[in-house]
Design a protein around this motif. Structure first.
Motif, PDB file in Angstrom:
ATOM      1  N   SER A 145       0.820  -1.116  -0.105  1.00 28.62           N
ATOM      2  CA  SER A 145      -0.100  -0.040   0.119  1.00 28.62           C
ATOM      3  C   SER A 145       0.752   1.067  -0.093  1.00 28.62           C
ATOM      4  CB  SER A 145      -0.742   0.028   1.227  1.00 28.62           C
ATOM      5  OG  SER A 145       0.095   0.286   2.355  1.00 28.62           O
TER       6      SER A 145
ATOM      7  N   ASN B 155     -20.974 -10.070  -9.579  1.00 28.33           N
ATOM      8  CA  ASN B 155     -21.612  -8.851  -9.231  1.00 28.33           C
ATOM      9  C   ASN B 155     -21.675  -7.852 -10.640  1.00 28.33           C
ATOM     10  OD1 ASN B 155     -21.476  -9.120  -6.410  1.00 28.33           O
ATOM     11  ND2 ASN B 155     -19.425  -8.613  -6.269  1.00 28.33           N
TER      12      ASN B 155
ATOM     13  N   GLU C   6     -16.650   0.072 -13.952  1.00 31.47           N
ATOM     14  CA  GLU C   6     -15.886   0.817 -13.123  1.00 31.47           C
ATOM     15  C   GLU C   6     -14.828   1.523 -13.559  1.00 31.47           C
ATOM     16  OE1 GLU C   6     -16.687   2.030  -9.858  1.00 31.47           O
ATOM     17  OE2 GLU C   6     -18.401   1.045  -9.840  1.00 31.47           O
TER      18      GLU C   6
ATOM     19  N   THR D 187     -10.830   3.379 -12.972  1.00 33.64           N
ATOM     20  CA  THR D 187      -9.827   3.764 -11.712  1.00 33.64           C
ATOM     21  C   THR D 187      -8.717   4.744 -12.560  1.00 33.64           C
ATOM     22  OG1 THR D 187      -8.832   3.036  -9.915  1.00 33.64           O
ATOM     23  CG2 THR D 187      -8.780   1.658 -11.938  1.00 33.64           C
TER      24      THR D 187
ATOM     25  N   LYS E  64      -3.876  -0.038  -8.756  1.00 35.44           N
ATOM     26  CA  LYS E  64      -5.332   0.695  -8.769  1.00 35.44           C
ATOM     27  C   LYS E  64      -6.299   0.080  -9.046  1.00 35.44           C
ATOM     28  CE  LYS E  64      -3.345   4.804  -7.769  1.00 35.44           C
ATOM     29  NZ  LYS E  64      -4.070   5.619  -6.216  1.00 35.44           N
TER      30      LYS E  64
ATOM     31  N   GLU F  99      -7.286  -2.471  -6.432  1.00 37.20           N
ATOM     32  CA  GLU F  99      -8.032  -1.611  -5.142  1.00 37.20           C
ATOM     33  C   GLU F  99      -9.438  -1.556  -5.561  1.00 37.20           C
ATOM     34  OE1 GLU F  99      -5.870   1.951  -4.686  1.00 37.20           O
ATOM     35  OE2 GLU F  99      -3.961   0.971  -3.696  1.00 37.20           O
ATOM     36  N   ARG F 100      -9.693  -1.119  -6.566  1.00 36.59           N
ATOM     37  CA  ARG F 100     -11.155  -0.721  -6.997  1.00 36.59           C
ATOM     38  C   ARG F 100     -11.849  -2.175  -7.267  1.00 36.59           C
ATOM     39  NH1 ARG F 100     -13.625   3.540  -9.690  1.00 36.59           N
ATOM     40  NH2 ARG F 100     -12.250   4.632  -8.134  1.00 36.59           N
TER      41      ARG F 100
ATOM     42  N   LYS G  41     -11.503  -4.783  -5.473  1.00 38.29           N
ATOM     43  CA  LYS G  41     -11.785  -5.154  -4.043  1.00 38.29           C
ATOM     44  C   LYS G  41     -12.996  -4.247  -3.881  1.00 38.29           C
ATOM     45  CE  LYS G  41      -7.406  -6.996  -2.547  1.00 38.29           C
ATOM     46  NZ  LYS G  41      -6.092  -6.985  -1.698  1.00 38.29           N
ATOM     47  N   GLU G  42     -12.774  -3.038  -3.914  1.00 34.83           N
ATOM     48  CA  GLU G  42     -13.975  -2.057  -3.201  1.00 34.83           C
ATOM     49  C   GLU G  42     -15.285  -2.480  -4.097  1.00 34.83           C
ATOM     50  OE1 GLU G  42     -12.712   1.611  -4.643  1.00 34.83           O
ATOM     51  OE2 GLU G  42     -10.912   1.951  -3.067  1.00 34.83           O
ATOM     52  N   THR G  43     -15.477  -3.059  -5.095  1.00 33.18           N
ATOM     53  CA  THR G  43     -16.347  -3.377  -5.964  1.00 33.18           C
ATOM     54  C   THR G  43     -17.081  -4.596  -6.215  1.00 33.18           C
ATOM     55  OG1 THR G  43     -15.550  -3.243  -8.127  1.00 33.18           O
ATOM     56  CG2 THR G  43     -16.217  -1.086  -7.288  1.00 33.18           C
ATOM     57  N   GLY G  44     -16.155  -5.568  -5.480  1.00 31.70           N
ATOM     58  CA  GLY G  44     -16.399  -6.911  -5.676  1.00 31.70           C
ATOM     59  C   GLY G  44     -16.241  -7.781  -6.887  1.00 31.70           C
TER      60      GLY G  44
END
Length: 445
Positions: free
Chosen positions: A121, A276, A301, A303, A309, A312-313, A315-318
């Motif tokens: 990170s 998803n 999505e 990013t 990056k 990360e997105r 993981k955030e959105t599944g």
């Protein structure tokens, strides 16, 4: 980004700061301390085929063992191999890949994975940087050991091939594979075996200085010529550390990451495996990719640039599928980073399951003409939108293209370059618009 870490680790010209033995040793010491804090026992190190790789490997290893942590040397292996083994080797606390990806041989880099195969990170990188650039580290009396992992490549290749059962397929695809004289040179024949495919390999004779040289994912002309000459069904091109894939269809046409991602996303949805109903791509993706996702009724999505990056997105959105037009593609239910070989195997799976050639599958999206030009700039990288000549040129082009195109100008995270990307309705206009912005940058920066 800090002083050392860019969008993908530490990178620069080998034997020149920051890619020196001295800094590599300090990086090794910092990584060793990070490993100790996580209560793990060893660090694994892999590299691509650059002539400077062994030099940096030795310096990193020396730094790690000097703080009392063991080192396991993997040798030449793709970046995703290091990511996988960072998770598969129980005692491993950190994985290091020595590579400058698609850059020329004289560059090199240090990519760091924490346990589980995830890149560090921003906070972790900042803490490492403080240790690397800080005062000398107090060394313990206990010194770590250095061992070689002779089975690293085979463990990685078996991890991949066991996911696919192409033996049952009656059709034997004819492949040409370009290993970029890089990390895929030795493992690709273990993955794309002659008992399953009618396969030939090009640019798989690394000599330390020919990595990415007019070959691989950045230069597909030779691959295209071989595909047409041999009447192959598919050409596959990796980059130097084999975390990217660019394909060539049976007609010799290059198929870039956006189109490959669209093909794989469509197949996943049709197979009921698109978790998803979402796919992640970056701001560099072609306008046509977004249009394709809308037509397929897949949530899209967007990013920033870089596979970190993207992850990360995801993981955030599944999301389980994400990637970049450069050929980085992540399949989060199977890997934690871009994996060129895994992407290639998934593409082959689609071709065999659908019994359709790549040229037909690629019709899933219409690619807008896109021109990308890199302009060398001062390493200080000033805010270009505060330079009137550059800002005005960008605004003029955006006004000229309107809704029929777009402009994206950004600094490279790994090189002193300003990247100018323009998409438009037709090739010549798009190139003229891109050149207009680049000329303004050359004159003022």
């Amino acid at each position: 980004m800090g002083q050392l870490f860019g969008t993908d680790g530490i990178r620069g010209r080998a034997n020149t700061y920051p890619m020196t033995c001295e800094l590599a040793m300090k990086t090794g010491q910092a990584v060793g301390i990070l490993t100790q804090r996580s209560s793990n026992k060893c660090v694994i190190i892999g590299r691509d085929t650059r002539i400077s790789g062994q030099m940096l490997e030795s310096a990193l290893a020396a730094g790690i063992v000097s703080v009392g942590v063991d080192v396991m040397i993997l040798g030449v292996i793709p970046t995703p191999g290091v990511a996988y083994l960072s998770s598969a080797i129980e005692s491993c606390g950190v994985g290091i890949m020595i590579s400058a990806s698609h850059n020329p041989y004289y560059d090199n880099g240090i990519k760091i994975f924490q346990k589980g195969g995830i890149k560090l990170s921003d906070d972790q990188e900042a803490n490492l940087e403080k240790m690397i650039l800080g005062p000398p580290i107090d060394l313990p009396s206990q010194i770590g050991a250095i061992v070689a992992a002779d089975d690293a490549q085979s463990r990685y290749t078996q991890f991949l091939v066991k996911k696919f059962d192409f033996q049952k397929k009656q059709r034997k695809l004819k492949l040409v594979i370009d290993a970029a004289n890089g990390a895929a040179s030795f493992c690709a024949p273990q993955i794309f075996t002659s008992d399953i495919f009618d396969v030939s390999f090009i640019h798989n004779q690394p000599n330390g200085t020919n990595i990415n040289e007019e070959c691989g994912s950045q230069h597909t002309k030779d691959l295209s010529d071989h595909v047409k000459k041999n009447n192959a069904n598919l050409g596959l091109a990796f980059d130097g550390d084999a975390d990217r894939l660019i394909a060539v269809d049976e007609t010799g046409l290059q198929i870039t990451g956006d189109t490959l991602l669209a093909i794989l996303a469509k197949f996943a949805k049709q197979s009921g495996k698109l978790e998803n109903n979402v796919v992640v791509s970056t701001v560099m993706s072609n306008v046509g990719f977004g249009n394709a996702m809308a037509q397929l009724e897949i949530k899209h999505e967007i990013t920033g640039v870089g596979d970190r990056k993207v992850l990360e997105r995801m993981k955030e959105t599944g999301a389980l599928i994400g990637g970049e037009d450069s050929g980085h593609m992540i399949f989060l239910d199977e890997q934690t980073t871009g994996d060129g070989a895994l992407s290639a195997l998934k593409l082959i799976e689609v071709m065999l399951e659908t019994q359709r050639p790549l040229s037909e599958l690629a019709k899933v999206m219409s690619v807008y003409p896109q021109v990308l030009i890199n302009v060398e700039v001062d390493a200080s990288k000033p805010d270009f939108m505060k330079v009137p000549m550059v800002a005005d040129a960008i605004k003029e082009v955006e006004s000229q293209l309107g809704k029929q195109g777009r402009v994206l100008v950004r600094y490279s995270g790994t090189q002193p370059l300003l990247r100018v990307m323009v998409e438009g309705p037709e090739e010549e206009l798009t190139r003229q618009c891109c050149e207009k912005i680049c000329e303004a940058i050359r004159r003022s920066l």
